[in-house]
Design an enzyme around this catalytic site. Structure first.
Site, PDB file in Angstrom:
ATOM      1  N   THR A   1       3.787   4.509   8.505  1.00 11.45           N
ATOM      2  CA  THR A   1       4.493   4.489   7.226  1.00 11.45           C
ATOM      3  C   THR A   1       4.312   5.824   6.507  1.00 11.45           C
ATOM      4  O   THR A   1       3.357   6.579   6.779  1.00 11.45           O
ATOM      5  CB  THR A   1       3.955   3.379   6.313  1.00 11.45           C
ATOM      6  OG1 THR A   1       2.605   3.692   5.939  1.00 11.45           O
ATOM      7  CG2 THR A   1       4.001   2.025   7.004  1.00 11.45           C
TER       8      THR A   1
ATOM      9  N   CYS B   1       1.343   1.796  12.494  1.00 11.08           N
ATOM     10  CA  CYS B   1       1.612   0.715  11.544  1.00 11.08           C
ATOM     11  C   CYS B   1       1.410  -0.562  12.326  1.00 11.08           C
ATOM     12  O   CYS B   1       1.920  -0.698  13.454  1.00 11.08           O
ATOM     13  CB  CYS B   1       3.021   0.794  10.970  1.00 11.08           C
ATOM     14  SG  CYS B   1       3.481  -0.672  10.013  1.00 11.08           S
TER      15      CYS B   1
ATOM     16  N   CYS C   1      -4.304  -3.146   8.795  1.00 16.07           N
ATOM     17  CA  CYS C   1      -3.245  -2.437   8.071  1.00 16.07           C
ATOM     18  C   CYS C   1      -3.662  -0.983   8.014  1.00 16.07           C
ATOM     19  O   CYS C   1      -4.671  -0.644   7.378  1.00 16.07           O
ATOM     20  CB  CYS C   1      -3.070  -2.998   6.666  1.00 16.07           C
ATOM     21  SG  CYS C   1      -1.984  -1.995   5.611  1.00 16.07           S
ATOM     22  N   ASN C   2      -2.931  -0.128   8.677  1.00 13.38           N
ATOM     23  CA  ASN C   2      -3.298   1.286   8.719  1.00 13.38           C
ATOM     24  C   ASN C   2      -3.287   1.917   7.333  1.00 13.38           C
ATOM     25  O   ASN C   2      -4.205   2.647   6.959  1.00 13.38           O
ATOM     26  CB  ASN C   2      -2.331   2.042   9.638  1.00 13.38           C
ATOM     27  CG  ASN C   2      -2.529   1.690  11.096  1.00 13.38           C
ATOM     28  OD1 ASN C   2      -3.349   2.275  11.793  1.00 13.38           O
ATOM     29  ND2 ASN C   2      -1.773   0.704  11.580  1.00 13.38           N
ATOM     30  N   THR C   3      -2.255   1.627   6.543  1.00 13.31           N
ATOM     31  CA  THR C   3      -2.133   2.266   5.239  1.00 13.31           C
ATOM     32  C   THR C   3      -3.267   1.870   4.313  1.00 13.31           C
ATOM     33  O   THR C   3      -3.707   2.666   3.474  1.00 13.31           O
ATOM     34  CB  THR C   3      -0.775   1.910   4.600  1.00 13.31           C
ATOM     35  OG1 THR C   3       0.258   2.085   5.563  1.00 13.31           O
ATOM     36  CG2 THR C   3      -0.490   2.804   3.408  1.00 13.31           C
ATOM     37  N   ALA C   4      -3.764   0.640   4.442  1.00 12.06           N
ATOM     38  CA  ALA C   4      -4.863   0.188   3.589  1.00 12.06           C
ATOM     39  C   ALA C   4      -6.108   1.043   3.760  1.00 12.06           C
ATOM     40  O   ALA C   4      -6.967   1.093   2.865  1.00 12.06           O
ATOM     41  CB  ALA C   4      -5.183  -1.273   3.897  1.00 12.06           C
TER      42      ALA C   4
ATOM     43  N   ARG D   1       0.822  -1.203   0.000  1.00 12.83           N
ATOM     44  CA  ARG D   1       0.000   0.000   0.000  1.00 12.83           C
ATOM     45  C   ARG D   1       0.860   1.259   0.000  1.00 12.83           C
ATOM     46  O   ARG D   1       0.604   2.206  -0.746  1.00 12.83           O
ATOM     47  CB  ARG D   1      -0.914  -0.002   1.243  1.00 12.83           C
ATOM     48  CG  ARG D   1      -2.075  -0.977   1.180  1.00 12.83           C
ATOM     49  CD  ARG D   1      -1.705  -2.447   1.150  1.00 12.83           C
ATOM     50  NE  ARG D   1      -0.919  -2.846   2.337  1.00 12.83           N
ATOM     51  CZ  ARG D   1      -0.163  -3.937   2.381  1.00 12.83           C
ATOM     52  NH1 ARG D   1      -0.048  -4.749   1.338  1.00 12.83           N
ATOM     53  NH2 ARG D   1       0.515  -4.240   3.477  1.00 12.83           N
ATOM     54  N   THR D   2       1.908   1.269   0.816  1.00 12.58           N
ATOM     55  CA  THR D   2       2.770   2.445   0.883  1.00 12.58           C
ATOM     56  C   THR D   2       3.465   2.685  -0.454  1.00 12.58           C
ATOM     57  O   THR D   2       3.556   3.827  -0.925  1.00 12.58           O
ATOM     58  CB  THR D   2       3.805   2.270   2.011  1.00 12.58           C
ATOM     59  OG1 THR D   2       3.123   2.299   3.269  1.00 12.58           O
ATOM     60  CG2 THR D   2       4.834   3.393   1.980  1.00 12.58           C
TER      61      THR D   2
ATOM     62  N   LYS E   1       9.132  -5.957   9.366  1.00 14.92           N
ATOM     63  CA  LYS E   1       8.582  -6.786   8.295  1.00 14.92           C
ATOM     64  C   LYS E   1       9.543  -7.908   7.902  1.00 14.92           C
ATOM     65  O   LYS E   1       9.124  -8.917   7.322  1.00 14.92           O
ATOM     66  CB  LYS E   1       8.223  -5.931   7.075  1.00 14.92           C
ATOM     67  CG  LYS E   1       6.892  -5.186   7.215  1.00 14.92           C
ATOM     68  CD  LYS E   1       6.490  -4.503   5.936  1.00 14.92           C
ATOM     69  CE  LYS E   1       5.119  -3.837   6.051  1.00 14.92           C
ATOM     70  NZ  LYS E   1       4.013  -4.815   6.086  1.00 14.92           N
TER      71      LYS E   1
END
Length: 484
Positions: A371, A444, A327-330, A293-294, A413
């Site tokens: 992120t 994150c 997932c925060n970015t999602a 995503r990032t 990760k």
């Protein structure tokens, strides 16, 4: 007719045939007949019937109806894809395991015993003796006693009459074979006379095949409750739909894999339960191949939105009542996904900000560790604005350290939770605290793995609060599931 062809407001019934082929057709006829007589719109009905080899061994109590369970489950699953609103299962044997099937589908199965119970409450005073014509298996399973025994004394035919009844239903020239007169009819009459000799005036056809003889028996003076007609009438009542299965939380997993396991662990730990069966049902779509995503947000990778959407749709089709994406970015894609889903995606940024507002009513400045994709998306900035909180983000140098803690060769990760990744994370945390942050968001889902279970972070003698969005998302999912 496909599910997309169903007219607005039209009900679609699915009838499970095969477990009682003639009974299924009889219930279909009586559904249509009732609607016509009442001047109602004709229901849309699908009758699904497949070969079923399980014979009268179950009915005689000599075998377990496991094959029938698989058969019914498979047809109900097929109905789920056909836009069916409710299922009819015209078999008393199958209603001995109805709870097992209903627990595995959100599609409501109209309960035959509820239909019979409601009918008897309207038609017969409590205490009225009730004769029962059913198979040996249903009798031994105690199905009728569990639903009717507290209100009516139940009577069964004599042993000889019961043996004749079983032959009339399951024999080579019996009701299930399509023979509705002569020997089969006479054997059922003998069972009725046995009940009448016992002082019974009203008899329940607790076999959907015996219900096929309702008119013939009435012509001979037998007061028989036609369970097929009772079932069809009950199904057409809009308020007759039972509750579906326990709430499922659908999880879009694999983004990332360790964070998914962490989320599930927290969800289990936050659940109020004394035994396994009291825990929240989960449906996990674990797909680590969803594009990063990032990387996409920063213009360096493919678009993950279709993969995220497909995962959500599979969870939706699987009966999930809500979706969690650990997932925060999602969440940058949530605005595009939600309008195309019929179930809610629980917003991690919103539940996190709500928790901060609850824990820290004086609304302190909040620092965000996340992120660069999450930062660029603005999902936490907008959530903070909605909650009335001030958000502080790292400068470029410290943001690089956060990214290294997540994505570096020795980052979380890559499987590391100590050493370089922890040092980078703590450096960024001190930077935000120096700028006035009193609370830090581990924005994150991998970052809580570096500082597990901590609500307060000690930064060289100075303490700042920590909020873990993964835990807050798990907490909210448990609240919604158990509250439901």
């Amino acid at each position: 007719m496909n599910s997309v062809d169903k007219r607005v407001g039209q009900r679609r019934f699915g009838i499970v045939g095969g477990v009682g082929a003639l009974a299924g057709a009889d219930v279909l006829f009586k559904l249509v007949q009732r609607a016509a007589r009442q001047g109602e719109a004709q229901p849309d009905v699908l009758l699904e019937q497949q070969p079923l080899s399980e014979g009268d061994a179950v009915a005689r109590g000599e075998a377990d109806p496991r094959e029938s369970k698989f058969y019914v489950f498979n047809i109900v699953r097929h109905f789920e894809s056909q836009g069916v609103d409710r299922v009819l299962l015209p078999s008393f044997i199958c209603h001995t395991f109805l709870d097992d099937i209903q627990a595995e589908t959100a599609l409501p199965i109209v309960n035959l015993m509820t239909a019979v119970t409601d009918h008897l409450e309207r038609e017969l005073p409590a205490g009225t003796p009730l004769g029962v014509l059913t198979c040996d298996y249903v009798r031994r399973a105690g199905l009728l006693e569990s639903h009717l025994g507290a209100r009516h004394p139940l009577h069964y035919p004599s042993a000889d009459a019961q043996a004749g009844l079983m032959e009339a239903i399951y024999g080579p020239r019996g009701l299930k074979a399509g023979y509705l007169d002569d020997a089969a009819l006479e054997a059922v009459m003998q069972a009725c006379r046995s009940l009448q000799a016992d002082g019974v005036g009203v008899i329940l056809a607790a076999s959907t095949e015996v219900a096929l003889l309702a008119e013939r028996l009435a012509a001979r003076g037998i007061r028989l409750i036609d369970s097929n007609r009772v079932y069809a009438d009950h199904a057409l009542e809009r308020d007759a739909v039972p509750a579906g299965e326990p709430v499922k939380v659908g999880i879009v997993g694999g983004v990332g894999p360790a964070a998914t396991v962490d989320f599930m662990d927290k969800l289990v730990r936050l659940t109020r339960a004394q035994r396994d069966q009291e825990h929240v049902r989960l449906l996990v779509e674990h797909n680590p191949q969803i594009p990063d995503r990032t990387a996409h947000i920063l213009g360096r990778g493919p678009d993950p939105s279709i993969a995220l959407y497909a995962a959500c749709k599979r969870l939706e089709a699987g009966g999930a009542a809500m979706i969690a994406i650990p997932c925060n970015t999602a969440h940058a894609y949530l605005g595009d996904l939600q309008p195309h889903l019929s179930i809610p995606v629980i917003s991690m940024p919103d539940v996190t900000m709500a928790r901060i507002a609850e824990r820290y009513p004086h609304c302190p400045p909040v620092g965000l560790l996340a992120t660069s994709g999450t930062m660029s998306s603005g999902v936490y900035r907008r959530a903070a604005e909605r909650a009335g909180l001030t958000l502080i983000v790292p400068d470029d140098a410290h943001q690089a350290q956060v990214m290294n803690a997540i994505y570096g060769d020795k980052g979380v990760k890559a499987g590391f939770v100590d050493g370089e990744c922890r040092a980078d994370l703590l450096a960024a945390a001190r930077h935000l605290a120096d700028r006035g942050a009193e609370v830090l968001i581990l924005g994150c889902t991998e970052l809580p793995l570096i500082v597990p279970g901590e609500d307060v972070l000690n930064l060289g003698g100075r303490e700042v609060g920590l909020v873990d969005p993964t835990r807050e998302l798990a907490r909210r999912c448990v609240e919604l599931a158990q509250g439901a």
